[in-house]
Design an enzyme around this catalytic site. Structure first.
Site, PDB file in Angstrom:
ATOM      1  CD  GLU A 105      37.820  47.147  46.042  1.00  0.00           C
ATOM      2  OE1 GLU A 105      37.565  45.826  46.363  1.00  0.00           O
ATOM      3  OE2 GLU A 105      39.039  47.683  46.459  1.00  0.00           O
ATOM      4  CG  HIS A 141      42.928  40.454  58.355  1.00  0.00           C
ATOM      5  ND1 HIS A 141      43.816  41.416  57.138  1.00  0.00           N
ATOM      6  CD2 HIS A 141      41.761  40.979  57.968  1.00  0.00           C
ATOM      7  CE1 HIS A 141      42.682  42.227  56.533  1.00  0.00           C
ATOM      8  NE2 HIS A 141      41.589  42.023  57.077  1.00  0.00           N
ATOM      9  CG  HIS A 148      41.840  46.289  55.253  1.00  0.00           C
ATOM     10  ND1 HIS A 148      40.968  46.927  56.112  1.00  0.00           N
ATOM     11  CD2 HIS A 148      41.738  45.204  55.398  1.00  0.00           C
ATOM     12  CE1 HIS A 148      40.282  45.977  56.799  1.00  0.00           C
ATOM     13  NE2 HIS A 148      40.422  44.947  55.957  1.00  0.00           N
ATOM     14  CE  LYS A 181      36.983  42.680  47.203  1.00  0.00           C
ATOM     15  NZ  LYS A 181      37.672  43.573  47.392  1.00  0.00           N
ATOM     16  CD  GLU A 223      38.158  43.469  58.749  1.00  0.00           C
ATOM     17  OE1 GLU A 223      37.580  44.630  58.304  1.00  0.00           O
ATOM     18  OE2 GLU A 223      39.290  42.929  58.569  1.00  0.00           O
ATOM     19  NE  ARG A 269      32.762  25.657  30.678  1.00  0.00           N
ATOM     20  CZ  ARG A 269      32.728  24.564  30.127  1.00  0.00           C
ATOM     21  NH1 ARG A 269      31.573  23.902  30.430  1.00  0.00           N
ATOM     22  NH2 ARG A 269      33.419  23.942  29.283  1.00  0.00           N
ATOM     23  CG  HIS A 325      49.238  44.451  52.874  1.00  0.00           C
ATOM     24  ND1 HIS A 325      48.643  43.108  52.483  1.00  0.00           N
ATOM     25  CD2 HIS A 325      50.336  44.813  52.459  1.00  0.00           C
ATOM     26  CE1 HIS A 325      49.620  42.809  51.493  1.00  0.00           C
ATOM     27  NE2 HIS A 325      50.345  43.531  51.496  1.00  0.00           N
ATOM     28  CE  LYS A 383      32.146  43.101  52.445  1.00  0.00           C
ATOM     29  NZ  LYS A 383      33.289  42.089  52.463  1.00  0.00           N
ATOM     30  CG  ASN A 401      40.452  47.951  50.877  1.00  0.00           C
ATOM     31  OD1 ASN A 401      40.083  46.920  51.103  1.00  0.00           O
ATOM     32  ND2 ASN A 401      40.406  48.083  49.401  1.00  0.00           N
ATOM     33  NE  ARG A 441      33.463  44.232  47.690  1.00  0.00           N
ATOM     34  CZ  ARG A 441      32.961  43.131  47.623  1.00  0.00           C
ATOM     35  NH1 ARG A 441      32.025  43.065  46.794  1.00  0.00           N
ATOM     36  NH2 ARG A 441      33.239  42.391  48.594  1.00  0.00           N
TER      37      ARG A 441
HETATM   38  N1  LIG Z   1      36.241  37.469  51.052  1.00  0.00           N
HETATM   39  C1  LIG Z   1      36.184  38.423  51.535  1.00  0.00           C
HETATM   40  O1  LIG Z   1      35.833  39.694  51.396  1.00  0.00           O
HETATM   41  C2  LIG Z   1      37.143  38.519  52.846  1.00  0.00           C
HETATM   42  C3  LIG Z   1      37.345  39.593  53.687  1.00  0.00           C
HETATM   43  C4  LIG Z   1      38.140  39.500  54.643  1.00  0.00           C
HETATM   44  C5  LIG Z   1      39.020  38.351  55.022  1.00  0.00           C
HETATM   45  N2  LIG Z   1      38.760  37.402  54.358  1.00  0.00           N
HETATM   46  C6  LIG Z   1      39.684  36.171  54.371  1.00  0.00           C
HETATM   47  O2  LIG Z   1      39.300  35.566  55.458  1.00  0.00           O
HETATM   48  C7  LIG Z   1      40.250  34.686  56.057  1.00  0.00           C
HETATM   49  C8  LIG Z   1      40.170  35.005  57.677  1.00  0.00           C
HETATM   50  O3  LIG Z   1      39.275  34.294  58.053  1.00  0.00           O
HETATM   51  P1  LIG Z   1      38.961  34.122  59.564  1.00  0.00           P
HETATM   52  O4  LIG Z   1      39.563  35.370  60.514  1.00  0.00           O
HETATM   53  O5  LIG Z   1      37.664  33.837  59.909  1.00  0.00           O
HETATM   54  O6  LIG Z   1      39.932  32.886  59.757  1.00  0.00           O
HETATM   55  P2  LIG Z   1      39.667  31.458  59.838  1.00  0.00           P
HETATM   56  O7  LIG Z   1      38.643  30.902  58.927  1.00  0.00           O
HETATM   57  O8  LIG Z   1      41.065  30.868  59.602  1.00  0.00           O
HETATM   58  O9  LIG Z   1      39.178  31.125  61.306  1.00  0.00           O
HETATM   59  C9  LIG Z   1      40.034  31.226  62.434  1.00  0.00           C
HETATM   60  C10 LIG Z   1      40.161  30.159  63.349  1.00  0.00           C
HETATM   61  O10 LIG Z   1      39.103  30.005  64.148  1.00  0.00           O
HETATM   62  C11 LIG Z   1      38.634  28.734  64.047  1.00  0.00           C
HETATM   63  N3  LIG Z   1      37.014  28.669  64.073  1.00  0.00           N
HETATM   64  C12 LIG Z   1      36.431  29.229  63.169  1.00  0.00           C
HETATM   65  N4  LIG Z   1      35.180  29.117  63.896  1.00  0.00           N
HETATM   66  C13 LIG Z   1      35.035  28.726  64.999  1.00  0.00           C
HETATM   67  C14 LIG Z   1      33.970  28.485  66.059  1.00  0.00           C
HETATM   68  N5  LIG Z   1      32.842  29.083  65.881  1.00  0.00           N
HETATM   69  N6  LIG Z   1      34.476  28.062  67.066  1.00  0.00           N
HETATM   70  C15 LIG Z   1      35.882  27.618  67.272  1.00  0.00           C
HETATM   71  N7  LIG Z   1      36.767  27.882  66.385  1.00  0.00           N
HETATM   72  C16 LIG Z   1      36.321  28.453  65.228  1.00  0.00           C
HETATM   73  C17 LIG Z   1      39.042  28.018  62.623  1.00  0.00           C
HETATM   74  O11 LIG Z   1      39.128  26.651  62.710  1.00  0.00           O
HETATM   75  C18 LIG Z   1      40.481  28.810  62.555  1.00  0.00           C
HETATM   76  O12 LIG Z   1      41.433  28.015  63.376  1.00  0.00           O
HETATM   77  C19 LIG Z   1      41.442  35.189  55.544  1.00  0.00           C
HETATM   78  O13 LIG Z   1      41.761  34.373  54.467  1.00  0.00           O
HETATM   79  C20 LIG Z   1      41.188  36.342  54.695  1.00  0.00           C
HETATM   80  O14 LIG Z   1      41.837  36.588  53.387  1.00  0.00           O
HETATM   81  C21 LIG Z   1      38.212  37.461  53.086  1.00  0.00           C
HETATM   82 ZN   LIG Z   2      39.874  42.867  56.808  1.00  0.00          ZN
END
Ligand SMILES: NC(=O)c1ccc[n+]([C@@H]2O[C@H](COP(=O)([O-])OP(=O)(O)OC[C@H]3O[C@@H](n4cnc5c(N)ncnc54)[C@H](O)[C@@H]3O)[C@@H](O)[C@H]2O)c1
Ligand SMILES: [Zn+2]
Length: 369
Positions: free
Chosen positions: A240, A270, A252, A146, A188, A124, A256, A230, A249, A245
């Site tokens: 949100e 993305h 976005h 999030k 971003e 939990r 999207h 942020k 977007n 918040r």
């Molecule tokens: N929670 C939120 O508020 C929020 C906001 C924006 C995006 N997201 C989510 O984030 C995700 C995307 O995150 P991301 O872009 O970080 O992608 P990711 O976590 O897939 O990382 C991208 C790639 O880089 C590699 N990597 C990461 N750090 C590294 C480093 N220091 N050195 C070498 N390789 C490295 C990873 O293994 C991966 O292959 C999506 O699923 C999206 O939905 C969440």
């Molecule tokens: Zn984004």
């Protein structure tokens, strides 16, 4: 070396600090000591991150005699799934993780979202600490609570709001991140300038290239400014519900549609979709007479200068307004058939408009190249 920074997310009893400091993971033991039980830290990462940065992290723990239970998952978006989540939860329970414990998410947004959600539901809810290793995660996903996984109905449709207990940002982790991923995260960063801080956008124009090249001062300033923005928005509108918040977007909704049209694949990351989406949001705002065409052009130029594809043709997408707006309708942010759009009266002056007719967006996109 830049000087360390601390930024606080003010959420009453859920408040937490964000530390930004070069080589912070080499002090991981010291930073995580108060979150460890019986001198043990449970850390979840992905294979690529662990290969690139795991040793530095382990050395950082070893200095303070903390032991570590690493759980290393496959990299990539498919890791944010039910099967990986259930296996992770089983593993955490087998390790005896209790409600008062903390687990550590060491990776990009994929690891942060998955581990955050696991932490929200195991026993939990237990605590978690974010150590984001991509620029996107450092400026966006690790802050704000999030968490989510993807399901067959769509991305991020199952999750929870669960704030971390601390966020440890080490910009030097980006040294091993591929340039394309750094650039995607940079979209971003620019977003914070475009939505509410014209001076910061001007800073991006002057320093964006240095940031992409790994300049330490530029990286630090961009992360600190983004996280401060942020943190303020999250402090004002955690779930949100008040509108603030939603400004995050910007770019976005258009983005999207582009991601959906390219099948959420490597064709368009993305952040790359968000960059093109922000250019479209400013063009659309200019077409509506909200901001000047010169400002929209300035936005597009900076994004193009930084190596982003900003037109549908460059991305390889046909300007089919009907198809693209249909993707927008499937976006989870739709409310009562209406899609809220983040538009702008100028650079740094974004606002939420819930009254935009999709037919107008459709005509606008039909006319795009
Ligand atoms: N929670 C939120 O508020 C929020 C906001 C924006 C995006 N997201 C989510 O984030 C995700 C995307 O995150 P991301 O872009 O970080 O992608 P990711 O976590 O897939 O990382 C991208 C790639 O880089 C590699 N990597 C990461 N750090 C590294 C480093 N220091 N050195 C070498 N390789 C490295 C990873 O293994 C991966 O292959 C999506 O699923 C999206 O939905 C969440
Ligand atoms: Zn984004």
């Amino acid at each position: 070396m830049t000087s360390p920074t601390r930024i606080d997310v003010a959420l009453d009893e859920r408040s937490y600090p964000i530390f930004v400091e070069d080589a912070l993971i080499e002090r991981a033991g010291e930073m995580l000591a108060s979150f460890a039980r019986d001198a043990r830290v449970v850390v979840i990462s992905d294979e690529q991150v662990w290969h690139a940065q795991g040793e530095r992290f382990m050395d950082g723990l070893a200095r303070t005699q903390l032991t570590c239970e690493p759980i290393i998952l496959p990299p990539g978006e498919p890791t944010k799934s039910w099967p990986v989540l259930t296996a992770l939860i089983d593993r955490l329970l087998a390790l005896g993780v209790e409600r008062k414990d903390h687990v550590v998410a060491f990776g990009g947004g994929v690891i942060g979202d998955l581990v955050g959600f696991a932490a929200a539901i195991v026993n939990r809810g237990c605590g978690f600490v974010q150590i984001p290793t991509t620029l996107l995660a450092q400026v966006d996903s690790s802050v704000g609570g999030k968490t989510a996984i993807n399901v067959s109905a769509g991305k991020n449709l199952v999750g929870a709001f669960h704030q971390p207990s601390a966020v440890l940002i080490d910009p030097t982790c980006l040294d091993t991140l591929p340039l394309r991923e750094v650039r995607a995260g940079y979209a971003e960063v620019v977003k914070y300038g475009l939505l509410g801080d014209a001076d910061f956008f001007a800073w991006c124009e002057a320093n964006g290239e240095a940031l992409l090249q790994g300049d330490s001062a530029a990286r630090h300033h961009a992360i600190e400014t983004s996280v401060t923005a942020k943190a303020a928005i999250v402090g004002e509108d955690e779930r949100e519900t008040k509108g603030a918040r939603a400004l995050l977007n910007l770019g976005h909704t258009f983005g999207h549609a582009l991601e959906a049209e390219t099948g959420f694949s490597d064709r368009l990351l993305h952040g790359e979709a968000v960059a093109a989406g922000m250019a479209l949001a400013f063009d659309f705002s200019a077409a509506r007479g909200l901001c000047s065409p010169a400002e929209a052009e300035r936005v597009r130029k900076h994004l193009a200068d930084m190596g982003f594809r900003t037109s549908l043709a460059e991305i390889g997408i046909v300007a089919d307004g009907k198809r693209l707006t249909e993707h927008m309708l499937h976006d989870k942010k739709k409310s009562g058939g209406r899609v809220p759009f983040i538009l702008a009266r100028g650079i740094g002056e974004a606002f939420v408009d819930k009254s935009v007719e999709l037919s107008e967006v459709e005509r606008f996109l039909d006319g795009c190249v």
